[in-house]
Scaffold this active site. Structure first.
Site, PDB file in Angstrom:
ATOM      1  N   GLY A  93       0.784  -1.225   0.000  1.00 16.42           N
ATOM      2  CA  GLY A  93       0.000   0.000   0.000  1.00 16.42           C
ATOM      3  C   GLY A  93       0.810   1.267   0.000  1.00 16.42           C
ATOM      4  N   LYS A 114       9.469   1.934   0.816  1.00 13.29           N
ATOM      5  CA  LYS A 114       8.499   2.281   1.852  1.00 13.29           C
ATOM      6  C   LYS A 114       8.287   3.786   1.767  1.00 13.29           C
ATOM      7  CE  LYS A 114       7.716   1.325   6.786  1.00 13.29           C
ATOM      8  NZ  LYS A 114       8.349   0.726   7.994  1.00 13.29           N
ATOM      9  N   GLY A 127       0.144   6.544   1.311  1.00 15.17           N
ATOM     10  CA  GLY A 127       1.285   5.921   0.649  1.00 15.17           C
ATOM     11  C   GLY A 127       2.624   6.523   1.009  1.00 15.17           C
ATOM     12  N   ASP A 253       1.550 -11.374   7.055  1.00 20.64           N
ATOM     13  CA  ASP A 253       2.016 -10.614   5.893  1.00 20.64           C
ATOM     14  C   ASP A 253       3.359  -9.943   6.166  1.00 20.64           C
ATOM     15  OD1 ASP A 253       0.159  -9.052   7.637  1.00 20.64           O
ATOM     16  OD2 ASP A 253       0.882  -7.377   6.443  1.00 20.64           O
ATOM     17  N   ASN A 254       3.849 -10.029   7.408  1.00 16.91           N
ATOM     18  CA  ASN A 254       5.153  -9.460   7.750  1.00 16.91           C
ATOM     19  C   ASN A 254       6.229 -10.520   7.937  1.00 16.91           C
ATOM     20  OD1 ASN A 254       4.386  -6.794   7.662  1.00 16.91           O
ATOM     21  ND2 ASN A 254       3.928  -6.651   9.832  1.00 16.91           N
TER      22      ASN A 254
END
Length: 453
Positions: A93, A114, A127, A253-254
């Site tokens: 994202g 990031k 974002g 998801d990490n």
């Protein structure tokens, strides 16, 4: 472009997976690009340390494609359990995979971002990344690398000139874009998404991609993949514990499938060996507390096994998963002996020493970093009385793996507790003084040299 043809080995393996695994995206157009951190030590391992300052900002602030690798950025698709609740609306994202290349060990590496702008998976987010968040990630990755934890490395931090509104820090606050060097961004959640959609063909393709490109194994056996991931993640959990580190958000998801830690949000280093110590203010149940991290990572790997059940029999998957506990015990023994600076002897004796060390740390008020600094090489100072008698007796028979001749051992232990993180950030926020950050990175790298085999 000054790239060494011997050291720079570009790849575009991600394209093998095809469109269903990612979305092409465009980076944000930032009003400014000011390089604040440039990790030439990491860049040298992928042949990019000779980039000029202008090239650095063009590639890592404006994201001009690097030669012969991915033609454009791709936001990866994945799902995941977040604090044990399944979320099918995830994906990159505020980041993307920008390039792939081989490092000096031959491993396939990703350059991921990031704070690089919105993607189809941004939901209500902007974002972006705060500059403070980028500084915190530099400190986390440098410290973990020095403490022998498999981790992503912060390659670049560039301030981007936007003022961001955030609810958890004074706003407006400064913005940045970070580039991390990572041994894959394929996550457990990448497999969960395909299982959720019952896409067995895509699951098999991702298994094959992972085994070939990330484990150098020429097969597509899902049981073999789970076995490898169990080993790598058990090692990660063990080294978190030996480092006294709390990731804070160990969602599925990490956790990537190479067992390399990444994506540092509310991380902390525990001051003392307190199993209940948490890093995230929103972790009200202590699900990811310091002492529960092995359990949390094991649970995440269970979700990989559940996903692979769509393309494999359950019995061999369960058998592979059951090895997490024994592998963790072996890995945590090795990790704590490494921090003690002694050579292993035999499994039973080593385990007794490690258990005695954990008991003494848990029942005393001695800081984790203080203890391992004082005990490095296997000789406890006389100030360590009860409850350290058992540790003193056990460690006395061990051979040091390295002496204490490095200048680091004549000073004080290098720690990274939350008060120091805030103290490093304060002069940056107050008057754009980066001296404390640069000094701390140098101290951490000195510790790394003192600890390294």
């Amino acid at each position: 472009m000054p790239i060494s043809p011997q050291a720079y080995r570009p790849e575009a393996k991600l394209l093998e997976l095809g469109e269903g695994f990612f979305d092409p995206v465009a980076p944000a157009d930032f009003p400014d690009t000011r390089t604040r951190f440039r990790n030439d030590r990491a860049a040298a391992q992928i042949g990019l340390d000779a980039l000029t300052d202008d090239e650095w900002t063009r590639h890592f602030g404006r994201f001009e494609p690097l030669p012969d690798t991915l033609p454009q950025p791709f936001a990866l698709r994945y799902h995941g359990h977040q604090f044990r609740n399944y979320n099918p609306d995830l994906g990159d994202g505020r980041g993307f995979t920008f390039a792939q290349m081989r490092d000096d060990r031959g491993r396939l590496m990703d350059l991921g971002t990031k704070g690089s702008g919105q993607t189809p998976w941004s939901r209500a987010g902007d974002g972006r990344l705060t500059l403070k968040g980028g500084v915190r990630e530099i400190l986390a990755t440098e410290m973990l690398e020095a403490l022998n934890v498999p981790t992503s490395r912060t390659l670049s931090l560039i301030e981007t000139g936007e003022e961001l509104q955030r609810g958890d820090e004074p706003s407006p606050t400064r913005s940045a874009v970070l580039v991390r060097l990572n041994h894959s961004h394929v996550r457990i959640g990448s497999f969960q998404r395909l299982a959720y959609h019952r896409d067995e063909a895509a699951l098999r393709k991702l298994v094959g991609y992972t085994l070939r490109n990330l484990y150098d194994e020429d097969n597509d056996d899902p049981v073999r993949l789970l076995d490898l991931v169990v080993g790598r993640t058990a090692r990660l959990a063990a080294r978190y514990m030996a480092a006294g580190f709390v990731h804070g958000v160990l969602n599925s998801d990490n956790i990537n499938v190479t067992g390399e830690s990444f994506d540092y949000g509310p991380w902390r280093f525990a001051p003392t060996w307190d199993p209940a110590f948490t890093a995230a203010y929103f972790d009200h149940q202590g699900l990811y507390a310091f002492g529960r991290q092995p359990e949390a990572i094991h649970w995440d790997v269970m979700q990989l096994a559940v996903a692979l059940r769509h393309i494999a029999e359950s019995d061999p998957l369960v058998a592979a998963l059951d090895q997490f506990g024994p592998r963790y015990q072996s890995e945590v023994t090795q990790a704590i002996l490494w921090r003690l600076g002694v050579r292993p002897r035999d499994p039973d004796t080593d385990r007794d020493l490690v258990q005695a060390t954990e008991r003494a740390l848990r029942t005393s008020s001695v800081g984790i970093d203080r203890f391992f600094f004082d005990a490095f090489g296997g000789e406890l100072p006389g100030t360590y009385d009860e409850p350290w008698a058992e540790v003193r007796a056990a460690v006395a028979s061990y051979e040091p793996r390295k002496d204490r001749s490095h200048p680091y051992w004549s000073g004080e232990p290098c720690s990274m507790l939350i008060d120091e993180v805030e103290a490093i950030w304060a002069p940056i926020a107050g008057h754009d003084d980066w001296t404390a950050l640069n000094t701390k990175v140098a101290v951490i790298r000195g510790m790394s040299q003192a600890l390294a085999d």
